[in-house]
Every structure is written in C-alpha cells, then in structure tokens.
Design a protein around this motif. Structure first.
Motif, mmCIF file in Angstrom:
data_model
loop_
_atom_site.group_PDB
_atom_site.id
_atom_site.type_symbol
_atom_site.label_atom_id
_atom_site.label_comp_id
_atom_site.label_asym_id
_atom_site.label_seq_id
_atom_site.Cartn_x
_atom_site.Cartn_y
_atom_site.Cartn_z
ATOM 1 N N ARG A 1 7.742 11.363 -4.247
ATOM 2 C CA ARG A 1 8.243 10.588 -3.108
ATOM 3 C C ARG A 1 7.200 9.551 -2.707
ATOM 4 N NH1 ARG A 1 9.253 15.542 0.727
ATOM 5 N NH2 ARG A 1 7.796 16.455 -0.760
ATOM 6 N N GLU A 2 7.650 8.378 -2.340
ATOM 7 C CA GLU A 2 6.705 7.324 -1.973
ATOM 8 C C GLU A 2 6.963 6.811 -0.568
ATOM 9 O OE1 GLU A 2 6.584 4.158 -4.785
ATOM 10 O OE2 GLU A 2 5.704 5.421 -6.345
ATOM 11 N N GLN A 3 5.887 6.508 0.120
ATOM 12 C CA GLN A 3 5.990 5.846 1.411
ATOM 13 C C GLN A 3 5.099 4.621 1.379
ATOM 14 O OE1 GLN A 3 7.826 6.600 4.362
ATOM 15 N NE2 GLN A 3 7.100 4.558 4.903
ATOM 16 N N ILE A 4 5.672 3.471 1.666
ATOM 17 C CA ILE A 4 4.862 2.267 1.792
ATOM 18 C C ILE A 4 4.205 2.281 3.167
ATOM 19 C CG2 ILE A 4 4.915 -0.249 1.933
ATOM 20 C CD1 ILE A 4 7.144 -0.251 -0.102
ATOM 21 N N VAL A 5 2.886 2.213 3.206
ATOM 22 C CA VAL A 5 2.167 2.318 4.469
ATOM 23 C C VAL A 5 1.572 0.997 4.923
ATOM 24 C CG1 VAL A 5 1.637 4.755 4.097
ATOM 25 C CG2 VAL A 5 0.024 3.006 3.340
ATOM 26 N N GLY A 6 1.806 -0.055 4.143
ATOM 27 C CA GLY A 6 1.302 -1.349 4.564
ATOM 28 C C GLY A 6 1.727 -2.443 3.606
ATOM 29 N N GLN B 1 15.184 -0.837 -2.659
ATOM 30 C CA GLN B 1 14.407 0.398 -2.760
ATOM 31 C C GLN B 1 13.094 0.284 -1.991
ATOM 32 O OE1 GLN B 1 15.112 3.568 -4.283
ATOM 33 N NE2 GLN B 1 13.402 3.907 -2.904
ATOM 34 N N GLY C 1 11.172 4.802 5.296
ATOM 35 C CA GLY C 1 11.342 6.242 5.205
ATOM 36 C C GLY C 1 12.802 6.637 5.135
ATOM 37 N N LEU D 1 0.868 -1.170 0.000
ATOM 38 C CA LEU D 1 0.000 0.000 0.000
ATOM 39 C C LEU D 1 0.905 1.219 0.000
ATOM 40 C CD1 LEU D 1 -2.430 -1.133 2.849
ATOM 41 C CD2 LEU D 1 -2.453 -1.736 0.423
ATOM 42 N N VAL E 1 1.471 5.509 -0.383
ATOM 43 C CA VAL E 1 1.007 6.897 -0.460
ATOM 44 C C VAL E 1 2.143 7.704 -1.064
ATOM 45 C CG1 VAL E 1 0.230 8.908 0.827
ATOM 46 C CG2 VAL E 1 -0.467 6.630 1.548
ATOM 47 N N ALA E 2 1.836 8.548 -2.036
ATOM 48 C CA ALA E 2 2.875 9.319 -2.717
ATOM 49 C C ALA E 2 2.578 10.810 -2.648
ATOM 50 C CB ALA E 2 2.982 8.879 -4.173
ATOM 51 N N ALA F 1 13.670 0.672 1.624
ATOM 52 C CA ALA F 1 13.823 2.104 1.912
ATOM 53 C C ALA F 1 12.460 2.793 1.972
ATOM 54 C CB ALA F 1 14.699 2.751 0.848
ATOM 55 N N ASP F 2 11.562 2.445 1.071
ATOM 56 C CA ASP F 2 10.239 3.066 1.051
ATOM 57 C C ASP F 2 9.392 2.652 2.249
ATOM 58 O OD1 ASP F 2 10.736 4.479 -1.252
ATOM 59 O OD2 ASP F 2 9.836 3.006 -2.582
ATOM 60 N N TYR G 1 -5.237 4.831 -0.946
ATOM 61 C CA TYR G 1 -3.848 4.653 -1.340
ATOM 62 C C TYR G 1 -3.736 3.676 -2.500
ATOM 63 C CZ TYR G 1 -5.146 2.175 2.922
ATOM 64 O OH TYR G 1 -5.851 1.547 3.903
#
Lengths: 227, 227
Positions: B69-74, B180, B187, B61, B63-64, B183-184, B92
């Motif tokens: 920039r991307e953050q994996i939230v799940g 990568q 954070g 999952l 959110v960008a 890293a996402d 998301y």
DNA sequence: CGTGCACTTGACAGTCATCAACTTTGGTGG
DNA sequence: CCACCAAAGTTGATGACTGTCAAGTGCACG
C-alpha cells in the motif's frame, strides 16, 4: 524570568546549543508558566502568538474542522518545542493533555534571538526535520492503515516515546490521556478504538491493568499487526 | 557542475539566500540531472543519499507498507528542496511523476556547507516549517474527512499550488498525474476518487475537459464541500 | 452510598473497498 | 489515415469495515 539553572530539560531542549552567556540572555526573555490539563495555550489562527519549551507534562497539537471534528497532529513531550517561529499565526491549537509547565517566549523576540544565534537555529532545524519525518509517517497510518493496524502502531509508538516509563520497558507504560484522545490521534471513533483494544486484550497481545495502563505481552505479534 | 547563472529557479530556491561567491561554491558541488517520469531518485531507507533542488517537473514523496500500500506524503515542485539533510537514511521514497530536472548535491558536502552558511540554514528552516504545517493539515484531511471532502480539498489545493497555471486561474488547470496518484494522495481507492470526480462533474461543480484537466466552476460550493 | 463521567458493548447503517466488466484514450504500426 | 492495442479511466454490484446511536458497566469522586 526563568531560572535556567534549575531547568529540568536544560540538557535536552534547544537551549542546550547555547553558550552560558547566551543561555542567560535567552533566559531573561523567558517566563515559566503552568498550564492545567485541558487548558489551551495557543488557538489555531492566533495572532501574535508565543513560542515555548515544554518542561513537564504532555500537550497535543490539534487541527479541527468547522463542524467540530478534531485530529491530533502531534504530541509534545518535555524538552520539545512548541509554536511556530517566523509566522504570525499559529497553524494549530495547542492544548495541555496533562498538567504541564512550559517556558514561554515572545515570538518576535525569540525570532530575533534565533536570527543572531545560528546554533539555536540549527537545533531548531534538526528538530523540525525530525517532526516532519514523524508527521509524514503518521500520514501513512492515517491514510492507509486499518483500525487494528492503527491501534497496534499506536501502542508501539507510545511505548517507545513515553517519557519516564516506570519499570524500564518490561513493566508496561501509562498513557497520559484517555480513549477519545487515542481516537483523535488515530483518526478513528472512540468506539472502534475501544473495540480494537478489547480484542487485543482477549487475544492476549496486551494487558490493560487499568484505564490508562498498557503492557505489551507479545511485541512480535503486535508489530506484525501494525503492518 | 551546475550552471547556476542559467538556473530557472535561482530566485526562488534556497540558493537565493547566498552571496554570489557562496552560490558559486555551492554550484561547484552540484550536478544537474534529468529524471524520467516514473523513475525513483531516492529509496526509503537509502543509505548515503543525496539532497537536491528541483528545477523542473513534479516529484512525489511516498511511504509504503510491507504489503505494497502506498501513501503520498508530499509533492515537490520546481524550486522545492528534496532529501533529508543531517540524516543517513532517506525517510521516504522520492519518485518523479513527470519528466524532471534536479540539481543534486552530495548530502555530506551539503550538510557541511550548510553548517558554514547560516542564511542557507535559515532558509531551509523556513521551508521545513512550512512543509510541516502543510503535512499536519493534510493529516486532518486523511484522518477526519470523507471522500467527497477529500476530493474537493484536493482540487482547491492543486489549483492554488500548481505552477504555470495557464489562463491565469479562470481557465482551469492541468494535473501532472493520473487518478491512481490522486487516490494515493487522498488515502482513497482509485474507484472512489473517480466516482467523486464524476459526481462533482454531474453536479456542475467542475468541468473535466480531458483526463488531467480540471476547471472549477463554482469555487464557493467546492469550498463548502471541502469542509 | 450515590452520582457522574469515562469506558465498554451491542445493534444497525452508511461509506468506502473490492472485484469485475466495460469504455475511452493515446500511441503504434500497417 | 485508419485499425488495433495497451493502459487509464469509468461504472456497477457486493460486502466488509467502521461510524453512529443507544444502552449498559465500572470506577472515582464527593
């Protein structure tokens, strides 16, 4: 026993999903309780905890490391629900940021009641899904945004969420907590938070008429700054 | 239509809460679908999305921000649930990290069905509460932990959560994604992630036999490092 | 009017991001 | 089977951002 008839959040809390007689039954299980600012209602890892509705005030959900660093992982406003149904331990600390009033239930009793009332569970599900969405978007902020983006996002979020915004939106708003708490929400230090606010003020983006008051002058530029 | 009888996650997915005839009804609404690694199932802000159960594979999952920039939230594993019931938009992006197979439902139909089946809703509530707890603890990691603490926490979490750990725990495990992506999740940048892993290897805390394989040698020290 | 606490500001240092070059891996085709 | 290539991963040099430590300011309270 709570006096539901006089409950300030009766229409917005999860109780609103119940019929009159059902609400009365739940009401008999609940107890009103005042919590002073700074007082902790639930500790992380607490056994046999309670659940509650917030009637007034603002509380924070906190996760801490062994060495004392704290991250605020949620804010709780009137009509919001506190606690962890269907689990023995509270996964985080719940502390009042202002004087608050809550309507407390024994968790076991509440769980049983919820099991017998699908509408209540549905309401709870909706709220939990909303909270999850909010938490995940906050993860993006914590993991990927810079200090200035964090502070800008925070101010916009607070303007939107804070209850009882006096002056109806254009008159600014009053934060229910201080700089350290803002830092704990944003994953920053108090100094960095402070500097960002100062810079936004010098740039004319916001006014800070008093310690806790905020007025956003240029919403568009603040939004752009929020990333 | 899905063939529930042959469903690999039948016992663990939310469907397990249903009686045989109910499951059959739900089964008629579902459709099996393969998703290739890298393919996106749901876009952030998607209208009229679907919901689904994961049968095999791992999805993320995301959110960008506007600038990429991307953050994996799940992370979503087999038997987990995907999508946002009771909302028009997906909050998301959902993307497959490996080849995957999912059992898809029309959201509207699913919502209706859920409304008529309290047990399903209860199961969904339990899962959502668990996800919320996990998300909030991850907020602590994102907001307050250092790079080394993040990587250590990540490895411990993966060792615990990854399905089909071959060798039964002592033989290490295989990550379903590359640097990568790590890293996402944390954070961080890919370079920082990489350096932390290299250091942990030189310190003898872990082995990295291949690109994606990990073996934790000194669990106690890794745990101490995780904060 | 003084005291204490929250907040602000400043100087400095460390962590992590950025940019760039290099190495390894895995896959493809000769 | 080997050579080549692209993608993924690693390492290094540098600098920006933010944390840390410290001092100063201002407000609210007694």
């Amino acid at each position: 026993m709570s006096d539901c008839a006089s409950c300030a959040v009766r229409c917005r809390a999860i109780c609103a999903s119940l019929a009159v007689d059902e609400a009365a039954e739940l009401g008999r299980m609940g107890r009103r309780q005042r919590v002073k600012a700074g007082h902790t209602l639930l500790w992380e890892g607490d056994e046999a905890p309670t659940v509650a509705n917030v009637l007034s005030g603002v509380l924070k959900l906190v996760v801490a490391t062994a060495d004392g660093r704290e991250q605020i992982v949620g804010l709780v406003f009137p009509s919001d629900f506190i606690g962890r149904p269907f689990a023995k331990q509270s996964p985080y600390r719940v502390t009042a940021m202002t004087d608050a009033e809550v309507c407390i239930f024994n968790r076991q009793q509440f769980d049983d009641f919820a099991g017998r009332h699908p509408h209540l569970q549905q309401k709870l599900l909706h709220r939990t899904l909303d909270e999850l969405d909010r938490a995940r978007h906050w993860m993006m902020l914590l993991g990927r945004k810079s200090a200035s983006e964090k502070v800008a996002s925070f101010l916009l979020d607070m303007e939107e969420r804070l209850p009882g915004d006096p002056g109806g939106g254009s008159g600014g708003f009053e934060l229910p907590f201080g700089r350290q708490q803002i830092a704990d929400i944003l994953g920053l230090t108090i100094e960095t938070t402070c500097r960002q606010l100062t810079r936004m003020r010098s740039d004319g983006l916001v006014d800070l008429p008093s310690r806790r008051a905020v007025r956003i002058n240029d919403r568009a530029r603040v939004a752009a700054m929020a990333g």
